[in-house]
Motif scaffolding. Structure first.
Motif, PDB file in Angstrom:
ATOM      1  N   UNK A   1       5.411   8.430   6.202  1.00 41.18           N
ATOM      2  CA  UNK A   1       4.926   7.617   7.311  1.00 41.18           C
ATOM      3  C   UNK A   1       4.740   8.436   8.576  1.00 41.18           C
TER       4      UNK A   1
ATOM      5  N   UNK B 197      10.527   1.373   4.572  1.00 39.15           N
ATOM      6  CA  UNK B 197       9.354   1.251   5.415  1.00 39.15           C
ATOM      7  C   UNK B 197       8.209   0.901   4.486  1.00 39.15           C
ATOM      8  N   UNK B 198       7.330  -0.004   4.921  1.00 39.92           N
ATOM      9  CA  UNK B 198       6.244  -0.460   4.057  1.00 39.92           C
ATOM     10  C   UNK B 198       4.933  -0.456   4.826  1.00 39.92           C
ATOM     11  N   UNK B 199       3.837  -0.307   4.087  1.00 42.75           N
ATOM     12  CA  UNK B 199       2.536  -0.672   4.637  1.00 42.75           C
ATOM     13  C   UNK B 199       1.960  -1.745   3.731  1.00 42.75           C
TER      14      UNK B 199
ATOM     15  N   UNK C 267       2.027   7.740  -1.558  1.00 49.33           N
ATOM     16  CA  UNK C 267       3.314   7.063  -1.748  1.00 49.33           C
ATOM     17  C   UNK C 267       3.878   7.397  -3.133  1.00 49.33           C
TER      18      UNK C 267
ATOM     19  N   UNK D 161       0.818  -1.218   0.000  1.00 42.40           N
ATOM     20  CA  UNK D 161       0.000   0.000   0.000  1.00 42.40           C
ATOM     21  C   UNK D 161       0.852   1.268   0.000  1.00 42.40           C
ATOM     22  N   UNK D 162       2.061   1.201   0.598  1.00 45.28           N
ATOM     23  CA  UNK D 162       2.929   2.381   0.652  1.00 45.28           C
ATOM     24  C   UNK D 162       4.361   1.958   0.955  1.00 45.28           C
ATOM     25  N   UNK D 163       5.303   2.806   0.537  1.00 41.00           N
ATOM     26  CA  UNK D 163       6.721   2.540   0.836  1.00 41.00           C
ATOM     27  C   UNK D 163       7.438   3.880   0.847  1.00 41.00           C
ATOM     28  N   UNK D 164       8.660   3.906   1.397  1.00 37.84           N
ATOM     29  CA  UNK D 164       9.494   5.101   1.269  1.00 37.84           C
ATOM     30  C   UNK D 164      10.942   4.682   1.014  1.00 37.84           C
ATOM     31  N   UNK D 165      11.869   5.648   1.005  1.00 33.80           N
ATOM     32  CA  UNK D 165      13.246   5.326   0.624  1.00 33.80           C
ATOM     33  C   UNK D 165      13.968   4.465   1.651  1.00 33.80           C
TER      34      UNK D 165
END
Lengths: 93, 98
Positions: free
Chosen positions: B3, A42-44, B86, A35-39
């Protein structure tokens, strides 16, 4: 679709809203929809199934048995420092 | 920042934090910062048998780096908006990197 993949994280972007397999530190694996990530990675994930491998020592024989423990979580944030790899899921299960 | 913003929307809501030492804490989010340090109120240790010394805690500040997972209720998450955020965040990141 894969034409604009220049960086590793571009692949993760393509995996948004798709089922992925995440291998984590401590012999854990997750399958779920990204559903989401960053650099930091980190994930959802949603509709997650975690498979944790645990070693149990048999009291009588002293043998080490490797047991896999599964559990389900509907919506999960995963801290990036535990992530080893992210991949499309294996089609075996 | 994605986040950080995400968890700010959970202030006042109940989440379940699993730490790297396998302690599992459920509580209401009081506050969160950019490192994803989290302060929880009205906490309950879900696997108290593995850490009975924590039984009396009511509130806790958790350093972000010791967190493994945070389970949240799916009903508290707007998946479409989250995916869009995102994508946007990643686009911004690439723009800055160029």
């Amino acid at each position: 679709m894969a034409g604009n993949v220049e960086q590793p994280l571009d692949l993760i972007l393509l995996a948004l809203d798709e089922e992925i397999l995440v291998k984590l530190r401590g012999d854990r694996e997750l399958r779920g929809k990204l559903q989401a990530f960053d650099q930091h990675m980190n994930l959802v994930l949603s509709d997650v199934e975690e498979t944790a491998l645990k070693v149990e020592v048999d009291n009588e024989t002293g043998e080490e048995l490797i047991k896999s423990v599964k559990r389900k979580m509907p919506m999960l944030f995963v801290r990036g420092d535990g992530v080893i790899l992210v991949a499309p899921p294996l089609r075996t299960a | 920042m994605l986040f950080f913003s995400f968890f700010k929307t959970f202030i006042g809501k109940t989440v379940t934090v699993e730490l790297k030492n396998d302690v599992i804490i459920r509580g209401k989010v009081h506050s969160v910062d950019q490192y994803l340090n989290i302060k929880l109120e009205d906490i309950e240790i879900l696997n108290i048998e593995s850490c009975p010394q924590l039984m009396t805690l009511k509130n806790s500040f958790i350093r972000g780096s010791v967190i493994r997972y945070i389970q949240v209720y799916a009903i508290d998450v707007d998946c479409e908006m989250l995916q869009e955020a995102a994508r946007r965040e990643y686009k911004e990141l690439k723009k800055v990197a160029k």
